[in-house]
Design a protein around this motif. Structure first.
Motif, PDB file in Angstrom:
ATOM      1  N   ASN A 229      19.711 -36.326  19.585  1.00 32.67           N
ATOM      2  CA  ASN A 229      18.841 -35.358  20.257  1.00 32.67           C
ATOM      3  C   ASN A 229      19.653 -34.213  20.862  1.00 32.67           C
ATOM      4  N   SER A 232      20.542 -31.846  18.276  1.00 30.95           N
ATOM      5  CA  SER A 232      19.357 -31.127  17.774  1.00 30.95           C
ATOM      6  C   SER A 232      18.849 -30.128  18.804  1.00 30.95           C
ATOM      7  N   ILE A 237      13.967 -35.698  19.078  1.00 33.80           N
ATOM      8  CA  ILE A 237      13.646 -36.104  17.712  1.00 33.80           C
ATOM      9  C   ILE A 237      13.480 -37.622  17.634  1.00 33.80           C
ATOM     10  N   ASP A 301      13.811 -31.394  10.801  1.00 38.07           N
ATOM     11  CA  ASP A 301      14.325 -31.579  12.161  1.00 38.07           C
ATOM     12  C   ASP A 301      15.502 -32.553  12.205  1.00 38.07           C
ATOM     13  N   GLY A 305      20.942 -32.461  13.299  1.00 40.00           N
ATOM     14  CA  GLY A 305      21.651 -33.606  13.864  1.00 40.00           C
ATOM     15  C   GLY A 305      22.611 -34.233  12.876  1.00 40.00           C
TER      16      GLY A 305
END
Length: 321
Positions: A229, A232, A237, A301, A305
């Motif tokens: 996360n 990201s 996420i 998404d 990451g």
């Protein structure tokens, strides 16, 4: 003086280009976004009646394997082993994982690996409903298979990864994680420096009433969700699903053999939350109940990451003690 000025300009230009290259490596940008249209095309084939439920050892899973192999070839992804098929036996049944690799672009970090995987087999048939006995396995796990193939395309086109990335599609999952057990043991025997493993399982429908997009099994076993996360841009996420811990899902999918045998962060990403899909191992697990728009958003998404995982100099994702 003129030579000095020329040398200074050359130095400044070289420094600027080096800075651009460095920044690009730190913040890689996908070549193109993953689209719902491409996802739907892949799902339609992999969950079609022609594949007859993709049971390990059948003609149906052979067709799925050929589809995966053609996709790897189209992306110019070489086989990790001598060919794409990683063969194993389940009693008298021939099973095979499909394994490709995207080599890292850093001379040192390319010897460290991330593995992105999913199982592409299913159960073949189930209790008939209105004369239909084919268990198409759209969510379980054509969806995860499509996710791996779509991520492979973005990452292969980007070519921005310092670490090497293995893309593995497992068979024999429905027979007791047999394919992933075999591959984990084989990679361990080669002393592969595997940093982490991400497994995609049942991502075809969105979660309900959650403040994150997908959950990870074994949430408390590592800092994967937290770091992912953070990587990201602090979007949430990945999150924690209490039912996943209660049902011990961490040990029930293809992530577990890699954790067990290589002692690394290895976790499953899923959006099946036990309230949003009624067709687990059911003949109605079909394409019309999948949500390609949701899948496209989730997969897009996940890309930042994964790229950050592939490019940070230190191994920041670790097991919790």
């Amino acid at each position: 003086m003129r030579n000095y000025q020329k040398s200074l300009k050359t130095f400044i230009l070289f420094s600027f280009l080096s800075l651009l290259i460095s920044c690009s490596a730190q913040e890689p940008i996908p070549v193109k976004a993953i689209t719902a249209h491409e996802i739907e095309k892949d799902l339609t084939f992999l969950s079609s009646d022609d594949l007859n439920g993709r049971k390990t050892g059948t003609e149906g899973i052979e067709k799925a394997a050929e589809f995966i192999e053609e996709r790897f070839k189209k992306l110019d992804l070489p086989a990790y082993f001598e060919n794409y098929r990683d063969d194993f036996k389940i009693d008298e049944i021939d099973g095979f994982n499909m394994v490709a690799v995207l080599e890292g672009n850093d001379e040192n970090l390319k010897n460290e690996f991330i593995l992105i995987g999913a199982h592409y087999d299913h159960i073949g048939s189930s209790k008939p409903v209105e004369g239909d006995s084919i268990a198409n396995g759209a969510n379980d796990n054509a969806a995860g298979t499509v996710g791996v193939l779509q991520l492979a395309e973005v990452l292969a086109n980007s070519q921005s990864n310092k670490r090497s990335i293995i893309f593995a599609l497992f068979s024999g999952e429905e027979m007791g994680l047999r394919g992933s057990q075999h591959l984990a043991a084989r990679l361990k025997s080669e002393n592969l420096d595997l940093y982490t493993m991400l497994n995609l399982e049942m991502i075809g429908v969105p979660m309900k009433a959650k403040d994150y997009e997908a959950y990870v099994t074994g949430f408390e076993n590592s800092n994967l969700a937290e770091k992912f996360n953070e990587y990201s841009n602090d979007k949430k996420i990945l999150g924690f699903l209490p039912q996943a811990k209660q049902l011990n899902l961490f040990k029930r999918s293809d992530n577990y053999p890699f954790y067990e045998q290589l002692n690394i962060p290895a976790q499953t990403i899923s959006t099946f939350d036990f309230s949003n899909y009624n067709y687990y191992h059911h003949v109605d697990d079909e394409i019309q109940f999948m949500d390609p728009e949701h899948m496209a958003k989730l997969l897009n998404d996940l890309v930042p990451g994964i790229q950050k995982m592939a490019n940070t100099s230190a191994k920041e994702i670790t097991l919790n003690e």
